[in-house]
Design an enzyme around this catalytic site. Structure first.
Site, PDB file in Angstrom:
ATOM      1  N   ARG A 230     -16.648 -56.168  24.704  1.00 13.69           N
ATOM      2  CA  ARG A 230     -15.372 -56.765  25.081  1.00 13.69           C
ATOM      3  C   ARG A 230     -14.303 -56.403  24.062  1.00 13.69           C
ATOM      4  O   ARG A 230     -14.560 -56.409  22.852  1.00 13.69           O
ATOM      5  CB  ARG A 230     -15.461 -58.300  25.137  1.00 13.69           C
ATOM      6  CG  ARG A 230     -15.969 -58.833  26.439  1.00 13.69           C
ATOM      7  CD  ARG A 230     -14.976 -58.556  27.590  1.00 13.69           C
ATOM      8  NE  ARG A 230     -15.494 -58.971  28.871  1.00 13.69           N
ATOM      9  CZ  ARG A 230     -16.263 -58.229  29.674  1.00 13.69           C
ATOM     10  NH1 ARG A 230     -16.603 -56.995  29.336  1.00 13.69           N
ATOM     11  NH2 ARG A 230     -16.672 -58.699  30.844  1.00 13.69           N
ATOM     12  N   GLU A 259      -6.177 -55.513  29.007  1.00 15.18           N
ATOM     13  CA  GLU A 259      -6.620 -54.697  30.139  1.00 15.18           C
ATOM     14  C   GLU A 259      -5.877 -55.177  31.377  1.00 15.18           C
ATOM     15  O   GLU A 259      -5.549 -56.367  31.458  1.00 15.18           O
ATOM     16  CB  GLU A 259      -8.133 -54.846  30.351  1.00 15.18           C
ATOM     17  CG  GLU A 259      -8.959 -54.229  29.240  1.00 15.18           C
ATOM     18  CD  GLU A 259     -10.466 -54.269  29.528  1.00 15.18           C
ATOM     19  OE1 GLU A 259     -10.853 -54.513  30.687  1.00 15.18           O
ATOM     20  OE2 GLU A 259     -11.239 -54.053  28.591  1.00 15.18           O
ATOM     21  N   HIS A 278     -12.952 -49.284  30.866  1.00 14.81           N
ATOM     22  CA  HIS A 278     -13.922 -50.335  31.231  1.00 14.81           C
ATOM     23  C   HIS A 278     -14.852 -49.864  32.363  1.00 14.81           C
ATOM     24  O   HIS A 278     -14.911 -50.475  33.435  1.00 14.81           O
ATOM     25  CB  HIS A 278     -13.180 -51.619  31.625  1.00 14.81           C
ATOM     26  CG  HIS A 278     -14.022 -52.853  31.467  1.00 14.81           C
ATOM     27  ND1 HIS A 278     -13.492 -54.075  31.134  1.00 14.81           N
ATOM     28  CD2 HIS A 278     -15.352 -53.060  31.599  1.00 14.81           C
ATOM     29  CE1 HIS A 278     -14.462 -54.972  31.075  1.00 14.81           C
ATOM     30  NE2 HIS A 278     -15.598 -54.378  31.357  1.00 14.81           N
TER      31      HIS A 278
HETATM   32  N1  LIG Z   1     -18.375 -52.466  29.417  1.00 16.24           N
HETATM   33  C1  LIG Z   1     -18.918 -53.031  30.452  1.00 16.24           C
HETATM   34  O1  LIG Z   1     -18.632 -52.693  31.576  1.00 16.24           O
HETATM   35  C2  LIG Z   1     -19.946 -54.101  30.255  1.00 16.24           C
HETATM   36  C3  LIG Z   1     -21.025 -54.207  31.132  1.00 16.24           C
HETATM   37  C4  LIG Z   1     -21.935 -55.237  30.933  1.00 16.24           C
HETATM   38  C5  LIG Z   1     -21.780 -56.134  29.906  1.00 16.24           C
HETATM   39  N2  LIG Z   1     -20.689 -56.016  29.102  1.00 16.24           N
HETATM   40  C6  LIG Z   1     -20.501 -56.939  27.984  1.00 16.24           C
HETATM   41  O2  LIG Z   1     -21.550 -56.726  27.069  1.00 16.24           O
HETATM   42  C7  LIG Z   1     -21.726 -57.897  26.292  1.00 16.24           C
HETATM   43  C8  LIG Z   1     -23.202 -58.229  26.195  1.00 16.24           C
HETATM   44  O3  LIG Z   1     -23.732 -58.545  27.448  1.00 16.24           O
HETATM   45  P1  LIG Z   1     -25.237 -59.053  27.546  1.00 16.24           P
HETATM   46  O4  LIG Z   1     -25.567 -59.124  28.978  1.00 16.24           O
HETATM   47  O5  LIG Z   1     -26.100 -58.233  26.670  1.00 16.24           O
HETATM   48  O6  LIG Z   1     -25.094 -60.505  26.956  1.00 16.24           O
HETATM   49  P2  LIG Z   1     -26.272 -61.429  26.414  1.00 16.24           P
HETATM   50  O7  LIG Z   1     -25.773 -62.795  26.496  1.00 16.24           O
HETATM   51  O8  LIG Z   1     -27.571 -61.071  27.078  1.00 16.24           O
HETATM   52  O9  LIG Z   1     -26.405 -61.005  24.888  1.00 16.24           O
HETATM   53  C9  LIG Z   1     -25.443 -61.321  23.936  1.00 16.24           C
HETATM   54  C10 LIG Z   1     -26.115 -61.365  22.593  1.00 16.24           C
HETATM   55  O10 LIG Z   1     -25.110 -61.580  21.606  1.00 16.24           O
HETATM   56  C11 LIG Z   1     -25.640 -62.471  20.646  1.00 16.24           C
HETATM   57  N3  LIG Z   1     -24.570 -63.109  19.908  1.00 16.24           N
HETATM   58  C12 LIG Z   1     -23.809 -64.192  20.273  1.00 16.24           C
HETATM   59  N4  LIG Z   1     -22.935 -64.477  19.287  1.00 16.24           N
HETATM   60  C13 LIG Z   1     -23.142 -63.587  18.303  1.00 16.24           C
HETATM   61  C14 LIG Z   1     -22.541 -63.385  17.035  1.00 16.24           C
HETATM   62  N5  LIG Z   1     -21.567 -64.160  16.591  1.00 16.24           N
HETATM   63  N6  LIG Z   1     -22.982 -62.371  16.281  1.00 16.24           N
HETATM   64  C15 LIG Z   1     -23.987 -61.565  16.724  1.00 16.24           C
HETATM   65  N7  LIG Z   1     -24.606 -61.713  17.901  1.00 16.24           N
HETATM   66  C16 LIG Z   1     -24.182 -62.721  18.686  1.00 16.24           C
HETATM   67  C17 LIG Z   1     -26.475 -63.434  21.453  1.00 16.24           C
HETATM   68  O11 LIG Z   1     -27.414 -64.092  20.654  1.00 16.24           O
HETATM   69  C18 LIG Z   1     -27.121 -62.500  22.451  1.00 16.24           C
HETATM   70  O12 LIG Z   1     -28.351 -62.021  21.974  1.00 16.24           O
HETATM   71  C19 LIG Z   1     -20.854 -58.952  26.957  1.00 16.24           C
HETATM   72  O13 LIG Z   1     -19.647 -59.035  26.254  1.00 16.24           O
HETATM   73  C20 LIG Z   1     -20.611 -58.386  28.316  1.00 16.24           C
HETATM   74  O14 LIG Z   1     -19.455 -58.908  28.880  1.00 16.24           O
HETATM   75  C21 LIG Z   1     -19.782 -55.025  29.240  1.00 16.24           C
HETATM   76  O1  LIG Z   2     -19.131 -57.968  31.817  1.00 14.48           O
HETATM   77  C1  LIG Z   2     -19.372 -57.114  32.656  1.00 14.48           C
HETATM   78  O2  LIG Z   2     -20.201 -57.254  33.573  1.00 14.48           O
HETATM   79  C2  LIG Z   2     -18.703 -55.799  32.524  1.00 14.48           C
HETATM   80  O3  LIG Z   2     -17.734 -55.826  31.547  1.00 14.48           O
HETATM   81  C3  LIG Z   2     -18.212 -55.242  33.798  1.00 14.48           C
HETATM   82  O4  LIG Z   2     -16.940 -55.720  34.124  1.00 14.48           O
HETATM   83  P1  LIG Z   2     -16.282 -55.266  35.499  1.00 14.48           P
HETATM   84  O5  LIG Z   2     -17.072 -55.889  36.584  1.00 14.48           O
HETATM   85  O6  LIG Z   2     -14.888 -55.757  35.453  1.00 14.48           O
HETATM   86  O7  LIG Z   2     -16.366 -53.769  35.580  1.00 14.48           O
END
Ligand SMILES: NC(=O)c1ccc[n+]([C@@H]2O[C@H](COP(=O)([O-])OP(=O)(O)OC[C@H]3O[C@@H](n4cnc5c(N)ncnc54)[C@H](O)[C@@H]3O)[C@@H](O)[C@H]2O)c1
Ligand SMILES: O=C(O)[C@H](O)COP(=O)(O)O
Length: 532
Positions: A230, A259, A278
């Protein structure tokens, strides 16, 4: 039901909802007043990261049951406001994890080998072979900040490409990290300082906002930063500065504080910063997965079934739901009756489970009991916001269980309290599906809980039941059922009546005029007709 979809989601999700007979309206990129108008009659709202679901949106959407997030991050949804309005928020936490992990790996290589920069120059007719001496990932250290679902998948992939892994995540233990071949460290700066590449995978929370700032970038030294989690977790001006003036060699970013189009981000002007708009979750498979998962949760919410990935509703095990479902109504009804009979301010609620039900996870049943307790007082109460409502009002909620149940297979007792005053109502199921109230304030009864009920306390003397029958008859109110209970002969008795309609005020007064009648309470069990 009407489902409003305000960010592009895969057709498969929309078809799932339409096949179930619901109306699906798409309004991509709706915002401001247009969004508020569109959501006014929506029963569900489906979003991705593009829609800000603010408290104002919940205010404008009185029919809303669920907000489905077709993806993982819910930082664009005001979950507290959702809870206040009794709206479930559910995400789709699995379907795009691999897509996000693959994109992270791709961004790692793109940064390590300057692929976009070299590509751009060759397209411009320049053979800049001498300008790019990349970095192999083999034998290098990857720092993973946040070893959750995505972090784990990234760790697996880059581990298999020869990287050493060091993890910072205060919410996991060493064993968990070791399962991924990673070493867990206690300090973020320690993780950063030991890495050649740092990849961020935490949610955006108050705690993680700005977590990678100037000091952390200094600690990273000669390491590349990859952020596909994020925007907002990384301080963008500090990153631009650390890349332009050292020590950080470059970064690959899929997400931005602003964004879409982070026009004001200084990072867009820095050559060693690679960016994508993204795209982490943007694969066909991921989009289909999250759209269908989200649609299924919307259908579950419409059907009153457990919403598996609800983030603000009492959790319930899907396989156990059929066993607890019938008790939701029993608890709700017992709560309604108890609250109306106590008729005072409520400062505490106790829900006690006996028998088979005591073996189950009963969070949702307790929430239903609270819903019942608050229903006579609150318009918009449901099992999502009832626990929050109790907390906001300082009402102490306790839950207790005993495996033994005297005469019933399962018994749910709701006790409402105010200071020294308290009143309990016990409910059960006969033959597994026939709800009954079996005890009111200590009196054993056998009452079918529906519609209008009358609970009369009277002295146990001849003629009292006749009197009540006469008054009801003269008021034109039909008695559908009746159960009389007493403590001792000639003592106090309690009679429960099922009535076809509400007993008028003057009939209540007539009953109370007779000194053999101690109290008369009209109980309403249908929301639609509770006198408000
Ligand atoms: N770019 C994209 O399109 C995309 C796609 C999917 C997910 N994401 C993002 O990726 C991130 C992770 O998703 P996820 O499904 O793995 O989440 P998740 O909840 O499974 O994992 C998050 C991890 O972060 C850890 N965490 C929380 N606070 C913390 C801190 N202060 N320091 C260190 N670690 C900490 C938690 O313990 C957990 O293990 C989210 O921000 C999600 O929105 C982005
Ligand atoms: O948190 C997520 O699942 C990803 O950041 C994907 O976001 P989007 O659905 O807006 O592509």
């Amino acid at each position: 039901m009407k489902v409003l979809v305000t960010d592009p989601v895969a057709d498969a999700g929309i078809e799932t909802l339409r096949d179930a007979g619901h109306e699906v309206v798409t309004g991509y990129e709706l915002e401001g007043a247009d969004l508020l108008d569109a959501v006014a009659d929506a029963n569900a709202l489906i979003v991705r990261s593009g829609t800000e679901v603010t408290a104002e949106v919940f205010e404008a959407a009185p029919e809303l049951v669920i907000v489905g997030r077709a993806g993982i991050g819910v930082d664009n949804i005001d979950i507290e406001a959702a809870t206040d309005h009794g709206v479930v928020v559910a995400n789709a936490p699995e379907g795009n994890v691999r897509a996000a992990a693959e994109h992270t790996v791709a961004m790692t290589f793109a940064a390590a080998r300057s692929i976009p920069q070299a590509h751009g120059r060759l397209k411009d007719g320049e053979w800049a072979k001498g300008d790019y001496l990349g970095r192999e990932v083999n034998n290098k250290t990857l720092g993973v900040v946040g070893l959750g679902r995505v972090g784990q998948e990234v760790a697996k992939r880059l581990d298999s490409l020869g990287m050493d892994l060091v993890v910072y995540d205060p919410y996991i233990n060493e064993e968990r990290a070791a399962q991924f071949g990673a070493e867990l460290v206690d300090e973020l700066t320690d993780c950063l300082a030991r890495s050649d590449f740092v990849t961020i995978h935490t949610p955006l929370l108050p705690e993680t906002e700005g977590m990678i700032g100037a000091e952390e970038l200094e600690a990273m030294g000669d390491a590349y930063l990859i952020n596909c989690a994020r925007g907002g977790i990384v301080d963008e001006p500090a990153l631009a500065e650390a890349i332009e003036n050292g020590p950080v060699p470059g970064a690959a970013l899929d997400v931005f504080a602003e964004e879409p189009l982070p026009e004001d981000s200084p990072l867009l002007d820095v050559d060693d910063v690679i960016v994508t708009p993204h795209l982490g979750a943007s694969t066909e498979a991921a989009q289909e997965n999250v759209a269908v998962d989200t649609a299924k949760q919307v259908l579950a919410a419409f059907a009153g079934e457990p919403v598996v990935n609800a983030l603000n509703a009492p959790s319930v095990d899907e396989s156990a739901f059929p066993r607890i479902e019938p008790y939701l109504d029993v608890a709700d009804t017992a709560g309604r009756i108890a609250a109306q009979l106590l008729g005072e301010r409520i400062s505490g609620v106790e829900v006690h489970y006996e028998g088979d039900i005591a073996d189950e996870k009963v969070d949702l049943v307790t929430a239903s009991a609270l819903k019942g307790v608050f229903s006579p007082l609150e318009y918009e109460v449901n099992a999502v916001n009832a626990p929050q409502l109790a907390e906001d009002r300082g009402i102490e909620v306790t839950e207790s269980k005993t495996r033994q149940a005297e005469d019933f297979q399962s018994l749910v007792t709701v006790t409402v309290k105010d200071g020294d005053a308290e009143l309990s109502v016990c409910g059960t199921l006969f033959a597994g599906d026939d709800p009954r109230i079996v005890r009111i304030d200590g009196y054993r009864v056998d009452a079918r809980p529906y519609g209008h009920m009358l609970v009369a306390r009277n002295r146990d003397e001849p003629g009292v039941i006749g009197l009540i029958g006469t008054v009801l008859g003269e008021a034109g109110v039909n008695i559908a059922g009746m159960f009389n209970a007493r403590e001792t002969i000639g003592g106090e008795a309690l009679t429960v009546y099922n009535l076809d309609e509400r007993l008028p005020d003057d009939a209540v007064e007539r009953l109370l005029d007779d000194d053999r009648i101690i109290s008369v309470d009209r109980i309403v069990l249908d929301d639609a007709d509770n006198g408000r």
